[in-house]
Design an enzyme around this catalytic site. Structure first.
Site, PDB file in Angstrom:
ATOM      1  N   CYS A 158      55.783  11.778  41.268  1.00  0.00           N
ATOM      2  CA  CYS A 158      55.939  12.651  42.547  1.00  0.00           C
ATOM      3  C   CYS A 158      56.133  11.637  43.403  1.00  0.00           C
ATOM      4  O   CYS A 158      57.132  12.706  44.178  1.00  0.00           O
ATOM      5  CB  CYS A 158      54.387  13.251  41.993  1.00  0.00           C
ATOM      6  SG  CYS A 158      53.122  12.337  42.975  1.00  0.00           S
ATOM      7  N   HIS A 251      54.501  14.732  49.713  1.00  0.00           N
ATOM      8  CA  HIS A 251      54.765  13.909  49.848  1.00  0.00           C
ATOM      9  C   HIS A 251      56.053  13.303  51.126  1.00  0.00           C
ATOM     10  O   HIS A 251      57.668  13.845  50.742  1.00  0.00           O
ATOM     11  CB  HIS A 251      54.781  12.504  48.961  1.00  0.00           C
ATOM     12  CG  HIS A 251      53.732  12.658  47.839  1.00  0.00           C
ATOM     13  ND1 HIS A 251      52.396  12.911  48.365  1.00  0.00           N
ATOM     14  CD2 HIS A 251      53.599  12.126  46.452  1.00  0.00           C
ATOM     15  CE1 HIS A 251      51.794  13.271  47.444  1.00  0.00           C
ATOM     16  NE2 HIS A 251      52.574  12.273  46.035  1.00  0.00           N
TER      17      HIS A 251
END
Length: 361
Positions: A158, A251
């Site tokens: 990710c 993120h």
């Protein structure tokens, strides 16, 4: 598609498994018919097995509540009920490798969110907009496994989704060196603030194994298929620090970059906003219409404003500017449990279906 493909979710009770279930509700091509988890959940209904641990913002879909959870280790039985599976099992790396191969050998394609097979030479690790051509390695993997239909495909970590797409968009300018710091949400650890209260108002400057993944996995995504395996790219050289921050989803990456060629800011932005790949060309159901957006405001991208761009499947870039030591610097943002996990895997499965690798048994 005349008839939906029957899907099983391995590790269905965990956070990524739950995200798969919420994303696949009303999916035009796929229908969740089987949920599998550890022996302690087996035999309960999905609703009972999850109990008060449902972590999604949206309610548990009615269609899965009464499904009886199967034992994920009962490979033949689980495989017999589905056309393919998504894997989000929580086991040791060796156990994951073994169980995913066992499912593939029942002639059941496995699309995995796990890291165990990301460096298996003949397993494609794919961001569909960037390297869907890596699926071409599947026939070689099938030869090794002795299968005609079964195989394993994975999506990358990710943390790389907020900057690796830029490297693909800017390929012609020769990205050669990157210094990256990622600021990673707590859902990446499968947590919410309710079960990780010590993260409120806190930063932890270490996430186990994450820096190596952030430095190496983009090179595999940017690599090529040679002699039946994926050979990683030599460049760019990437060094990374990964920091856990008190954010639920999203993120962020702060990136410094050098290029082989001279390039203007305008050229870089133009390449970002016009970048598209196989999912956009094919109009896949989960594909963002625009994969990368560029935000002009100085205070963007922001998690609260931009993490759900294109239903969490798009990437947001901002603050691209010249630097005093490097050529340029910028900020990237992606949704770590949608684009970075379950959503990225769903898009991989759609691409595999469109290319004919996944079909009805």
């Amino acid at each position: 598609m005349d008839q939906k493909l029957k899907v099983g979710i391995l590790g269905a009770t965990g956070m990524v498994g739950q995200r798969f279930i919420s994303l696949l509700e009303n999916h035009p091509w796929f229908e969740v018919v089987t949920v599998a988890a550890s022996p302690r959940s087996a035999g309960k209904t999905y609703e009972e097995a999850v109990g008060d641990r449902w972590k999604m913002d949206t309610p548990m879909p009615e269609a899965v509540k009464k499904l009886v959870v199967l034992n994920v280790n009962d490979v033949e039985h689980v495989a017999s009920t589905v056309d393919f599976v998504f894997s989000a099992v929580d086991m040791s790396k060796d156990e994951i490798k073994a169980i995913e191969e066992a499912y593939a050998k029942t002639e059941t394609p496995v699309v995995s969110n796990n890291s165990a097979h990301r460096w298996t030479p003949d397993v494609p690790m794919v961001v569909p907009e960037i390297n869907s051509a890596h699926f071409d390695v599947i026939p070689d993997q099938r030869k090794r496994l002795g299968t005609t239909r079964g195989f394993i495909a994975v999506k990358p970590n990710c943390s790389i989704q907020s900057y690796a797409p830029c490297l693909a968009a800017w390929k012609e300018f020769g990205p050669k060196e990157l210094v990256v710091t990622t600021y990673q949400a707590i859902s990446g650890a499968g947590k919410t603030f309710k079960d990780w209260p010590e993260m409120e108002g806190n930063i932890i400057p270490f996430i186990g194994g994450e820096e190596e993944k952030s430095e190496q996995e983009p090179l595999r995504v940017l690599g090529k298929v040679e002699n039946g395996q994926i050979v990683k790219a030599e460049q760019p050289k990437i060094t990374c620090q990964c920091v856990r921050v008190p954010v639920l989803n999203g993120h962020t990456a702060a990136v410094f970059i050098n290029f082989e060629k001279k390039v203007t800011k305008e050229e870089l932005i133009e390449k970002l906003v016009n970048f598209k790949g196989f999912p956009q060309e094919e109009g896949l159901p989960s594909a963002p219409k625009q994969f990368i957006q560029y935000l002009e405001e100085d205070n963007r991208p922001q998690v609260t404003l931009d993490v759900d761009y294109e239903n969490g499947m798009g990437v947001s870039i901002g603050r691209l500017r010249e630097d005093t030591m490097f050529d340029y610097k910028f900020i990237g943002l992606s949704h770590n449990t949608v684009r970075g996990a379950a959503g990225g895997a769903v898009l991989c499965a759609e691409a595999l279906t469109a290319k004919g690798y996944i079909s009805k048994k």
